[in-house]
Design a protein around this motif. Structure first.
Motif, mmCIF file in Angstrom:
data_model
loop_
_atom_site.group_PDB
_atom_site.id
_atom_site.type_symbol
_atom_site.label_atom_id
_atom_site.label_comp_id
_atom_site.label_asym_id
_atom_site.label_seq_id
_atom_site.Cartn_x
_atom_site.Cartn_y
_atom_site.Cartn_z
ATOM 1 N N ARG A 284 -9.991 -45.297 135.919
ATOM 2 C CA ARG A 284 -10.935 -44.837 134.906
ATOM 3 C C ARG A 284 -12.065 -44.074 135.596
ATOM 4 O O ARG A 284 -12.171 -44.076 136.818
ATOM 5 N N LEU A 285 -12.905 -43.471 134.784
ATOM 6 C CA LEU A 285 -14.146 -42.875 135.282
ATOM 7 C C LEU A 285 -15.275 -43.834 134.908
ATOM 8 O O LEU A 285 -15.440 -44.173 133.732
ATOM 9 N N ALA A 286 -16.065 -44.257 135.899
ATOM 10 C CA ALA A 286 -17.107 -45.257 135.645
ATOM 11 C C ALA A 286 -18.140 -44.752 134.642
ATOM 12 O O ALA A 286 -18.707 -45.528 133.874
ATOM 13 N N CYS A 287 -18.371 -43.434 134.627
ATOM 14 C CA CYS A 287 -19.392 -42.900 133.717
ATOM 15 C C CYS A 287 -18.885 -42.797 132.283
ATOM 16 O O CYS A 287 -19.670 -42.519 131.377
ATOM 17 N N GLN A 288 -17.596 -43.015 132.077
ATOM 18 C CA GLN A 288 -17.018 -42.899 130.735
ATOM 19 C C GLN A 288 -16.501 -44.235 130.205
ATOM 20 O O GLN A 288 -16.108 -44.344 129.049
ATOM 21 N N PRO B 70 -20.207 -43.908 143.650
ATOM 22 C CA PRO B 70 -20.568 -42.489 143.734
ATOM 23 C C PRO B 70 -20.516 -41.830 142.353
ATOM 24 O O PRO B 70 -19.686 -42.198 141.522
ATOM 25 N N PHE B 71 -21.387 -40.887 142.105
ATOM 26 C CA PHE B 71 -21.334 -40.125 140.863
ATOM 27 C C PHE B 71 -22.058 -38.798 141.063
ATOM 28 O O PHE B 71 -22.855 -38.660 141.988
ATOM 29 N N GLU B 72 -21.762 -37.846 140.203
ATOM 30 C CA GLU B 72 -22.492 -36.580 140.213
ATOM 31 C C GLU B 72 -22.910 -36.184 138.808
ATOM 32 O O GLU B 72 -24.079 -36.120 138.487
ATOM 33 N N CYS B 73 -21.929 -35.917 137.940
ATOM 34 C CA CYS B 73 -22.254 -35.307 136.646
ATOM 35 C C CYS B 73 -22.641 -36.304 135.560
ATOM 36 O O CYS B 73 -23.344 -35.961 134.623
ATOM 37 N N ARG B 74 -22.170 -37.532 135.635
ATOM 38 C CA ARG B 74 -22.350 -38.552 134.588
ATOM 39 C C ARG B 74 -21.731 -38.142 133.262
ATOM 40 O O ARG B 74 -22.082 -38.651 132.213
ATOM 41 N N ASP B 75 -20.866 -37.179 133.286
ATOM 42 C CA ASP B 75 -20.377 -36.618 132.024
ATOM 43 C C ASP B 75 -18.859 -36.416 132.009
ATOM 44 O O ASP B 75 -18.357 -35.611 131.246
ATOM 45 N N GLY B 76 -18.151 -37.105 132.873
ATOM 46 C CA GLY B 76 -16.698 -37.028 132.839
ATOM 47 C C GLY B 76 -16.125 -35.723 133.355
ATOM 48 O O GLY B 76 -14.962 -35.409 133.101
ATOM 49 N N GLU B 77 -16.917 -34.959 134.095
ATOM 50 C CA GLU B 77 -16.446 -33.637 134.492
ATOM 51 C C GLU B 77 -16.236 -33.423 135.985
ATOM 52 O O GLU B 77 -15.702 -32.407 136.385
ATOM 53 N N CYS B 78 -16.673 -34.362 136.825
ATOM 54 C CA CYS B 78 -16.537 -34.126 138.270
ATOM 55 C C CYS B 78 -15.515 -35.054 138.936
ATOM 56 O O CYS B 78 -14.992 -34.738 139.999
ATOM 57 N N GLY B 79 -15.260 -36.191 138.360
ATOM 58 C CA GLY B 79 -14.268 -37.124 138.908
ATOM 59 C C GLY B 79 -14.772 -37.953 140.074
ATOM 60 O O GLY B 79 -14.034 -38.767 140.626
ATOM 61 N N SER B 80 -16.037 -37.800 140.447
ATOM 62 C CA SER B 80 -16.523 -38.519 141.631
ATOM 63 C C SER B 80 -16.704 -40.008 141.385
ATOM 64 O O SER B 80 -16.788 -40.784 142.329
ATOM 65 N N CYS B 81 -16.771 -40.430 140.141
ATOM 66 C CA CYS B 81 -16.994 -41.848 139.836
ATOM 67 C C CYS B 81 -15.681 -42.578 139.563
ATOM 68 O O CYS B 81 -15.680 -43.618 138.891
ATOM 69 N N LEU B 82 -14.590 -42.049 140.100
ATOM 70 C CA LEU B 82 -13.280 -42.678 139.890
ATOM 71 C C LEU B 82 -13.282 -44.138 140.337
ATOM 72 O O LEU B 82 -13.758 -44.458 141.427
HETATM 73 FE FE1 FES Z 1 -18.762 -37.091 137.113
HETATM 74 FE FE2 FES Z 1 -18.242 -39.570 136.237
HETATM 75 S S1 FES Z 1 -19.960 -38.868 137.378
HETATM 76 S S2 FES Z 1 -16.971 -37.806 136.141
#
Ligand code: FES
Length: 123
Positions: A99-103, A40-52
Motif C-alpha cells: 500500500r501507500l502509507a499516505c493513502q 519516507p514520503f514526498e508528495c503525501r498525495d499518492g503520486e510519488c510512491g516513496s511511502c510504499l
Molecule cells: Fe508520495 Fe505517498 S508520499 S505516494
C-alpha cells in the motif's frame, strides 16, 4: 481497536507498536509521523510512491477495499499490485500486500507495517 506495529530493519532498532484510537484514524503516514516513525514520503498525495509499505493483517478481520484510483495506478506502475489483487480488494475487501502509507486509512484491525527506510523502492 487498532494496533499498528511498524517494522523496518534499516531504520528502527526494534518494532514499534502504537494504538490508534477511534478519533485518530487518519492515514498510516500521519499515524507514523505522530509517533516519530520515519516512513519516507514526498508528495503525501499518492503520486510519488516513496511511502510504499508492506502490510500484514494480524487480526482475522481483513479490510482492504479503500484503494483510491490514484493508489491503484501508482502501485501498478511500481509493479507492486496485480489486477487480481485489486479485484480481490474491491470484491472481497482483502488488503493487498503493498500500500501507500499516505493513502491508507487506519481501520479497525491490527496490522504490521513494514517499510524500507533508507532503501527506496521496497520493504
Ligand atoms: Fe508520495 Fe505517498 S508520499 S505516494
Amino acid at each position: 481497536m487498532a494496533n499498528v506495529t511498524f517494522s523496518s530493519k534499516h531504520t528502527l532498532p526494534k518494532d514499534v507498536t502504537v494504538y490508534a484510537v477511534a478519533g485518530d484514524r487518519g492515514t498510516i503516514l500521519s499515524l507514523a509521523e505522530k509517533n516519530k516513525i520515519p516512513i519516507p514520503f514526498e508528495c503525501r498525495d499518492g503520486e510519488c510512491g516513496s511511502c510504499l509499505i508492506e502490510v500484514v493483517t494480524l487480526t482475522g478481520k481483513t479490510m482492504g477495499s479503500a484503494l483510491t484510483e490514484k493508489e491503484k495506478s501508482m502501485l501498478k506502475s511500481l509493479g507492486k499490485i496485480t489486477t487480481a489483487e485489486i479485484d480481490n480488494a474491491v470484491t472481497n475487501d482483502v488488503m493487498p500486500k503493498y500500500r501507500l502509507a499516505c493513502q491508507t486509512i487506519v481501520r479497525d484491525q491490527d496490522i504490521l507495517v513494514k517499510f524500507a527506510g533508507d532503501e527506496p523502492g521496497g520493504s
